[in-house]
Write a protein that holds these residues in place. Structure first.
Motif, short mmCIF file in Angstrom:
data_model
loop_
_atom_site.label_atom_id
_atom_site.label_comp_id
_atom_site.label_asym_id
_atom_site.label_seq_id
_atom_site.Cartn_x
_atom_site.Cartn_y
_atom_site.Cartn_z
N ARG A 54 32.59 -41.07 -10.68
CA ARG A 54 31.55 -41.96 -11.21
C ARG A 54 31.73 -43.40 -10.73
N PRO B 128 30.27 -46.53 -8.73
CA PRO B 128 28.96 -47.05 -8.30
C PRO B 128 28.87 -47.10 -6.77
N PRO B 129 27.75 -46.60 -6.19
CA PRO B 129 27.62 -46.56 -4.72
C PRO B 129 27.19 -47.90 -4.14
N ASN B 130 28.13 -48.85 -4.07
CA ASN B 130 27.83 -50.13 -3.44
C ASN B 130 28.73 -50.30 -2.21
N ASN C 151 32.56 -50.48 -2.74
CA ASN C 151 33.21 -49.22 -3.09
C ASN C 151 33.23 -48.24 -1.92
N THR D 134 37.85 -43.73 -14.06
CA THR D 134 36.95 -44.25 -13.01
C THR D 134 37.64 -45.48 -12.44
N ASN E 138 34.44 -52.12 -12.04
CA ASN E 138 34.05 -53.07 -10.99
C ASN E 138 35.09 -54.17 -10.79
N SER F 36 37.87 -52.83 -8.84
CA SER F 36 37.43 -52.57 -7.46
C SER F 36 37.47 -53.83 -6.63
N THR G 163 29.42 -57.01 -16.98
CA THR G 163 29.50 -56.11 -15.81
C THR G 163 30.33 -54.88 -16.12
N GLU H 176 28.69 -52.51 -18.84
CA GLU H 176 27.55 -51.78 -18.31
C GLU H 176 28.01 -50.59 -17.47
N GLN H 177 29.03 -50.80 -16.65
CA GLN H 177 29.53 -49.70 -15.83
C GLN H 177 30.13 -48.61 -16.70
N GLN I 204 27.49 -46.58 -18.50
CA GLN I 204 26.76 -45.69 -17.60
C GLN I 204 27.51 -44.40 -17.29
#
Length: 342
Positions: free
Chosen positions: A25, A27-29, A32, A60, A63, A66, A196, A199-200, A203
């Motif tokens: 899980r 985030p596809p940015n 990452n 996970t 952010n 990351s 931030t 929210e992650q 989700q």
């Protein structure tokens, strides 16, 4: 880190990275993608170890972590060249400064020697009717040397100024990086980081436990009115220090705003969150602050806590709302206590 794979190798690494990101899980940015591309390529073993540990702890990779891992393991390598250029510039400035100082000394010495020579020639010339052409030449050289000396001194001042400016810019850059994610007063993460990260985590759904602790310093406005805002700031700094000491990974303490703080607890059950809140409540209650002006000790500092756990269908706003309601209930029940909103 250098990327020198063939197109086929790069495509293979990407095919391995994407399922890993989906399964965990992530985030596809672009940031990452770079992290997990490096992970499957196994070019930076320290990064793989750090990511494995993060997944084990959080389920996970938040952010915030990351970004930290990206800067630590990927960006730092890429920035070595620019750092070397920067260091070279600083060394050049230092060298110029030393050379200029030496030049000033040499020029001063040269000027003094010319003046002595000029005086000696003048004494010899007192009996002559016409001045020696050599004296005129030396006088001109002396004047020009003085001009060179003045120009060199000015250049040295400019180099000194440049060095000070470089140091100031470096400090400003470091401060700007910190200001982006840290609260200036307490040193905790700020509301931007909180929004931030929450929210992650929200989700991710209900696949793991997630708790939120909200806390508020009791009667803080009255405290400020009684003791002044400087003492109020000191209280907030003390609370921030306690949160840093008590909230170890995976807990994420932040200054939510004003006298209100929040703690994100990924992987925490509501019972664990209540235990953390109760431990913090006791530590806040034990705070003692001595007033310099009177020498008296202030021992009336307490805080109220509200906890809430994530449930299916929750949004960031709804989770905050339930934790906030629990906090309000703690205040209604007499303050200096922990209330659970489930």
């Amino acid at each position: 880190m250098k990327y020198n794979e063939t197109p086929n190798q790069a495509a293979d690494f990407l095919r391995q990275a994407v399922p890993l990101m989906v399964r965990n899980r992530i985030p596809p940015n672009p940031l990452n993608y770079a992290l997990w591309y490096a992970y499957v390529s196994n070019k930076v073993p320290e990064l793989n170890t750090a990511l494995d540990s993060t997944l084990k702890t959080y389920g996970t990779c938040p952010n915030l972590l990351s970004e930290q891992l990206f800067r630590q393991h990927l960006v730092d390598d890429e920035s070595k060249d620019s750092q070397e250029i920067h260091n070279g510039l600083v060394n050049l400035v230092n060298t110029l400064h030393e050379q200029t100082s030496a030049a000033c000394e040499q020029t001063d010495s040269y000027s003094a020697a010319l003046r002595e020579s000029l005086e000696a020639l003048s004494e010899l010339n007192e009996t002559e009717a016409d001045p020696l052409p050599l004296e005129s030449i030396i006088r001109t050289l002396s004047l020009k040397t003085e001009a060179i000396n003045d120009a060199t001194r000015l250049f040295q001042q400019q180099i000194d100024s440049a060095q000070s400016e470089i140091a100031a810019l470096r400090q400003e850059l470091q401060q700007t990086r910190q200001d982006a994610s840290l609260d200036v007063l307490t040193g905790l993460f700020n509301r931007r980081v909180f929004d931030t990260e929450l929210e992650q985590l929200v989700q991710l759904g209900d696949q793991q436990n997630l708790c939120l602790i909200m806390l508020d310093v009791d009667h803080f406005k009255r405290f400020n009115d009684t003791y002044g805002h400087l003492m109020g700031d000191k209280v907030l700094q003390y609370v921030g220090r306690l949160l840093k000491e008590e909230c170890t990974e995976p807990l994420i303490p932040v200054r939510f705003g004003g006298e209100e703080f929040a703690i994100l607890g990924p992987g925490f059950s509501i019972e664990q969150a209540v235990d953390v809140a109760e431990r913090l409540r006791k530590r806040v209650e034990a705070i003692r602050i001595r007033q310099k002006s009177s020498g008296s000790v202030i021992s009336s500092i307490t805080a109220s806590f509200g906890t809430a756990s994530f449930t299916a269908g929750d949004s960031s706003a709804s989770l905050i709302e339930r934790a906030d309601k629990a906090l309000y209930q703690a205040k209604q029940d007499g303050r200096n206590r922990v209330s659970s909103g489930s």
